[in-house]
Each structure stands twice: as C-alpha cells, then as structure tokens.
Design a protein around this motif. Structure first.
Motif, mmCIF file in Angstrom:
data_model
loop_
_atom_site.group_PDB
_atom_site.id
_atom_site.type_symbol
_atom_site.label_atom_id
_atom_site.label_comp_id
_atom_site.label_asym_id
_atom_site.label_seq_id
_atom_site.Cartn_x
_atom_site.Cartn_y
_atom_site.Cartn_z
ATOM 1 N N ARG A 86 10.435 7.685 -14.288
ATOM 2 C CA ARG A 86 11.369 8.801 -14.171
ATOM 3 C C ARG A 86 11.983 8.902 -12.784
ATOM 4 N NH1 ARG A 86 7.168 9.993 -17.519
ATOM 5 N NH2 ARG A 86 7.490 11.367 -19.325
ATOM 6 N N VAL A 87 11.344 8.285 -11.783
ATOM 7 C CA VAL A 87 11.761 8.518 -10.401
ATOM 8 C C VAL A 87 12.142 7.257 -9.641
ATOM 9 C CG1 VAL A 87 10.378 10.619 -10.238
ATOM 10 C CG2 VAL A 87 9.376 8.435 -9.541
ATOM 11 N N THR A 88 11.850 6.071 -10.177
ATOM 12 C CA THR A 88 12.156 4.841 -9.461
ATOM 13 C C THR A 88 12.543 3.738 -10.434
ATOM 14 O OG1 THR A 88 11.269 3.114 -7.989
ATOM 15 C CG2 THR A 88 9.709 4.193 -9.471
ATOM 16 N N ASP A 89 13.354 2.796 -9.949
ATOM 17 C CA ASP A 89 13.699 1.619 -10.738
ATOM 18 C C ASP A 89 12.586 0.576 -10.714
ATOM 19 O OD1 ASP A 89 16.264 2.536 -11.485
ATOM 20 O OD2 ASP A 89 17.103 1.886 -9.561
ATOM 21 N N TRP A 90 11.523 0.862 -9.980
ATOM 22 C CA TRP A 90 10.422 -0.098 -9.821
ATOM 23 C C TRP A 90 9.094 0.422 -10.383
ATOM 24 C CZ3 TRP A 90 10.804 -5.050 -7.833
ATOM 25 C CH2 TRP A 90 12.032 -5.374 -7.261
ATOM 26 N N PRO A 91 9.063 0.979 -11.590
ATOM 27 C CA PRO A 91 7.763 1.409 -12.128
ATOM 28 C C PRO A 91 6.822 0.223 -12.335
ATOM 29 C CG PRO A 91 9.428 1.432 -13.854
ATOM 30 C CD PRO A 91 10.158 1.228 -12.552
ATOM 31 N N GLN A 92 7.390 -0.974 -12.531
ATOM 32 C CA GLN A 92 6.556 -2.167 -12.711
ATOM 33 C C GLN A 92 5.758 -2.500 -11.450
ATOM 34 O OE1 GLN A 92 9.591 -1.890 -14.139
ATOM 35 N NE2 GLN A 92 8.996 -2.185 -16.271
ATOM 36 N N PHE A 93 6.267 -2.104 -10.290
ATOM 37 C CA PHE A 93 5.501 -2.315 -9.050
ATOM 38 C C PHE A 93 4.232 -1.474 -9.057
ATOM 39 C CE2 PHE A 93 4.658 -0.786 -4.664
ATOM 40 C CZ PHE A 93 4.191 -1.974 -4.134
ATOM 41 N N VAL A 94 4.352 -0.231 -9.476
ATOM 42 C CA VAL A 94 3.175 0.644 -9.535
ATOM 43 C C VAL A 94 2.207 0.144 -10.610
ATOM 44 C CG1 VAL A 94 2.375 3.021 -9.816
ATOM 45 C CG2 VAL A 94 4.596 2.565 -8.756
ATOM 46 N N LEU A 95 2.745 -0.326 -11.742
ATOM 47 C CA LEU A 95 1.888 -0.934 -12.757
ATOM 48 C C LEU A 95 1.149 -2.127 -12.176
ATOM 49 C CD1 LEU A 95 1.061 -1.046 -15.797
ATOM 50 C CD2 LEU A 95 2.908 -2.701 -16.094
ATOM 51 N N GLY A 96 1.851 -2.932 -11.377
ATOM 52 C CA GLY A 96 1.214 -4.085 -10.755
ATOM 53 C C GLY A 96 0.076 -3.690 -9.831
ATOM 54 N N LEU A 97 0.261 -2.621 -9.056
ATOM 55 C CA LEU A 97 -0.812 -2.147 -8.181
ATOM 56 C C LEU A 97 -2.052 -1.768 -8.994
ATOM 57 C CD1 LEU A 97 1.170 0.172 -5.719
ATOM 58 C CD2 LEU A 97 0.367 -2.166 -5.301
ATOM 59 N N ALA A 98 -1.834 -1.141 -10.154
ATOM 60 C CA ALA A 98 -2.953 -0.704 -10.991
ATOM 61 C C ALA A 98 -3.584 -1.862 -11.755
ATOM 62 C CB ALA A 98 -2.467 0.373 -11.966
ATOM 63 N N PHE A 99 -2.751 -2.674 -12.426
ATOM 64 C CA PHE A 99 -3.268 -3.728 -13.298
ATOM 65 C C PHE A 99 -3.902 -4.871 -12.511
ATOM 66 C CE2 PHE A 99 -2.505 -4.401 -17.956
ATOM 67 C CZ PHE A 99 -2.499 -3.064 -18.282
ATOM 68 N N SER A 100 -3.589 -4.990 -11.228
ATOM 69 C CA SER A 100 -4.123 -6.092 -10.427
ATOM 70 C C SER A 100 -5.397 -5.715 -9.685
ATOM 71 C CB SER A 100 -3.058 -6.544 -9.417
ATOM 72 O OG SER A 100 -1.861 -6.900 -10.077
ATOM 73 N N TRP A 101 -5.840 -4.476 -9.813
ATOM 74 C CA TRP A 101 -6.975 -3.989 -9.025
ATOM 75 C C TRP A 101 -8.230 -4.830 -9.234
ATOM 76 C CZ3 TRP A 101 -5.492 -0.324 -5.669
ATOM 77 C CH2 TRP A 101 -6.471 0.272 -4.871
ATOM 78 N N GLY A 102 -8.345 -5.429 -10.404
ATOM 79 C CA GLY A 102 -9.509 -6.262 -10.684
ATOM 80 C C GLY A 102 -9.640 -7.447 -9.753
ATOM 81 N N ALA A 103 -8.528 -7.894 -9.154
ATOM 82 C CA ALA A 103 -8.600 -8.992 -8.190
ATOM 83 C C ALA A 103 -9.415 -8.603 -6.968
ATOM 84 C CB ALA A 103 -7.187 -9.416 -7.766
#
Length: 308
Positions: free
Chosen positions: A156-173
């Motif tokens: 709703r607030v940025t054209d880069w929601p996939q970046f925030v998803l990446g921060l979350a989904f990559s945490w396992g690394a």
C-alpha cells in the motif's frame, strides 16, 4: 460448487487438501496454503542452505538432522501463520482480484475470528520450534517478527513490497548458521543478502500474474514498477544474488562440489530470466515454482561437499 466449500483459484487441481483432508480442515489448510507447498519450500531453503554451509565450516559430515526437521516444521507453521495474517489484513483487497477472491476469507470459507484463532495456533507451533534452539537464535528469530508484521502493509505504501518480503523470507539464512554456532559471521550475512535479492526476483515473476488487477485495486509491486523492463530487472536481481552467494561460499571456504551446486543454481536462474514473458501468467507461475528444485540442487551440493 458452493464458494464455502470450493477450491482456491491458484491451487493445483487435485492437490492433497482437496482430495484427502477432512472437510472441516480444508478451509484452514487452504488459508495456511498447505495446498500450495512452494511457499514453505522457499522459506525453508535458506534455512537448509545456511545449516549445510555452517556444518561444512564446522567440519561435520552432515548437517544436524534435528535442526533440519525443526526448520521444516517451523517453515510450514510460520509460512501458514504469515499467509493467515496476510489474508486477514488483505481480505478486502483479495476480494477484488480474480486470482485471490476465492481464498477462504473473502469467499466466506473462514470468518475473521476463526482465522485469528488459527493464526495463533500456528504461531504457537513456531514458538515451540524456536525455543528448541540456542538463546542467540531465539532472540534472532523473535526479531524477524517486526519485518513479518510489516510486510502485508507494504504493497500500500511502496513499489518495493518484494524487498520487505525478501527480508522476511530470507531470515532462515541467518537462523541456520546461528543454530550451529550461536552467533553470526560474514558468510551467513552474505548468504542472506543473496537470498533477499533472489526473493525479490522470483516474487516479481510471481506478481506478473496480477498486474492488471493490481492496477485496478491500487496494489503496488515491483512487477508494476519494472513494467516492460521486468525481465532485465529480474536478471539484475538474480545476478546480484549469485554474486552474494559466491562471496558467501568464498568466505566460508567450501569445496568444489558445493561450487558445482551453486553453478547449477545460477544457470537455472539465467534460464528463468531467458523465459520470462510479461503476458503469460501460467508461465510466470511455473517459473516461480521452479525455484524449489534449483534450491534443492544447491542444498545437495553443500551436503555432498561435506560428505566428500
């Protein structure tokens, strides 16, 4: 078929939930995306990569099997909890998108109250898994919740929601490494950075399915932002991911079999980029799902390298 008992549009026909789950469980299984396992695979793979990389550095012949099992249970539980939370937040948006309006909440299969209860139960499973690790990993895992909670609002607030998803989904690394050493180092941070770029890339491909509906609903995404340049931008993201992974492997000092696995992973990402089509939704979904097999090849390379 009644909406209250129907399948969801973006699930594979003939999945195990529709065929084998008891009727009372099916709406909740769909809410947690148990009928679409690719999501928990993509959450799990960075955990397994880091666990295998850490065990290789520690001189073990195999990753800790107990850790791999815990990561599997945690990935399924937390991916389900994340999807449930996302669907609660996005229920009005989902109702306006062709691919998502058949999801359990907008279609009436599950009401919001019961969805919240189900969210809590899944989160408790994730907590039990997290408490099985060392204290550093527990604190590290809890700190990811800020990013996870923020993600549904980012479109709703940025054209880069996939970046925030990446921060979350990559945490396992980070988690896979800390579970072994009780700390972090440069190698897992580089691995994490690569996973973030990888996630942005594959989720941009996934979001190509919804561009037209997203325009109508005002949902923002990298797919909309990149537009006609989507293939080139995904190529740059994947190239960046590969470079970070190369750096992680170099810092960790792993052997040639792991490098072979990484080379095959990079070749697969290049194949994805070569085949991206902006106007082919079915192809976008197939390319997105293909990351599971490629990720398992990378994991196998790390495991076989340690064995060798």
């Amino acid at each position: 078929m009644s909406l209250n008992h129907g399948t969801v549009a973006d699930a594979d026909r003939g999945n195990w939930v529709d065929h084998f789950a008891p009727p009372w469980l099916r709406p909740y299984a769909r809410l947690a995306r148990w009928d679409r396992p690719i999501g928990w695979w993509l959450l799990l793979l960075p955990c397994w990569w880091a666990a295998a990389l850490a065990s290789n550095v520690a001189g073990a012949t195999l990753p800790n099997i107990g850790h791999l099992v815990l990561f599997f249970v945690g990935a399924v539980a937390m991916r389900g909890a994340g999807c449930t939370y996302n669907d609660i937040v996005d229920r009005n948006l989902d109702a306006g998108v062709a691919r998502t309006r058949s999801r359990p909440i907008p279609s009436g299969q599950v009401n919001v109250r019961n969805a919240k209860i189900f969210l809590l139960l899944q989160a408790l499973v994730g907590l039990v898994v997290l408490l099985s690790f060392n204290l550093f990993s527990i604190v590290l895992g809890v700190s990811s919740l800020v990013v996870v909670a923020a993600y549904p609002f980012m479109k709703r607030v940025t054209d880069w929601p996939q970046f925030v998803l990446g921060l979350a989904f990559s945490w396992g690394a980070l988690m896979g490494w800390s579970a072994v050493f009780g700390s972090l180092a440069l190698a897992p941070v580089l691995l994490y950075a690569g996973c973030v770029l990888w996630t942005i890339g594959y989720d941009t491909i996934y979001a190509l399915q919804d561009i037209e509906d997203d325009k109508i609903m005002g949902v923002r995404s990298t797919a909309r932002l990149f537009g006609a340049r989507a293939r080139e931008m995904v190529g740059l993201l994947y190239a960046g991911a590969a470079l970070f992974w190369i750096a992680a492997f170099a810092v960790a000092g792993i052997g040639w079999i792991a490098w072979l696995g990484l080379a095959l992973m990079a070749a697969h990402l290049a194949w994805q980029v070569a085949n991206v089509r902006l106007d082919d939704e079915a192809l976008a979904l197939r390319l997105f799902k293909s990351n599971r097999g490629a990720g398992l090849v990378l994991f196998a390379g790390l495991v076989l390298d340690a064995l060798a």
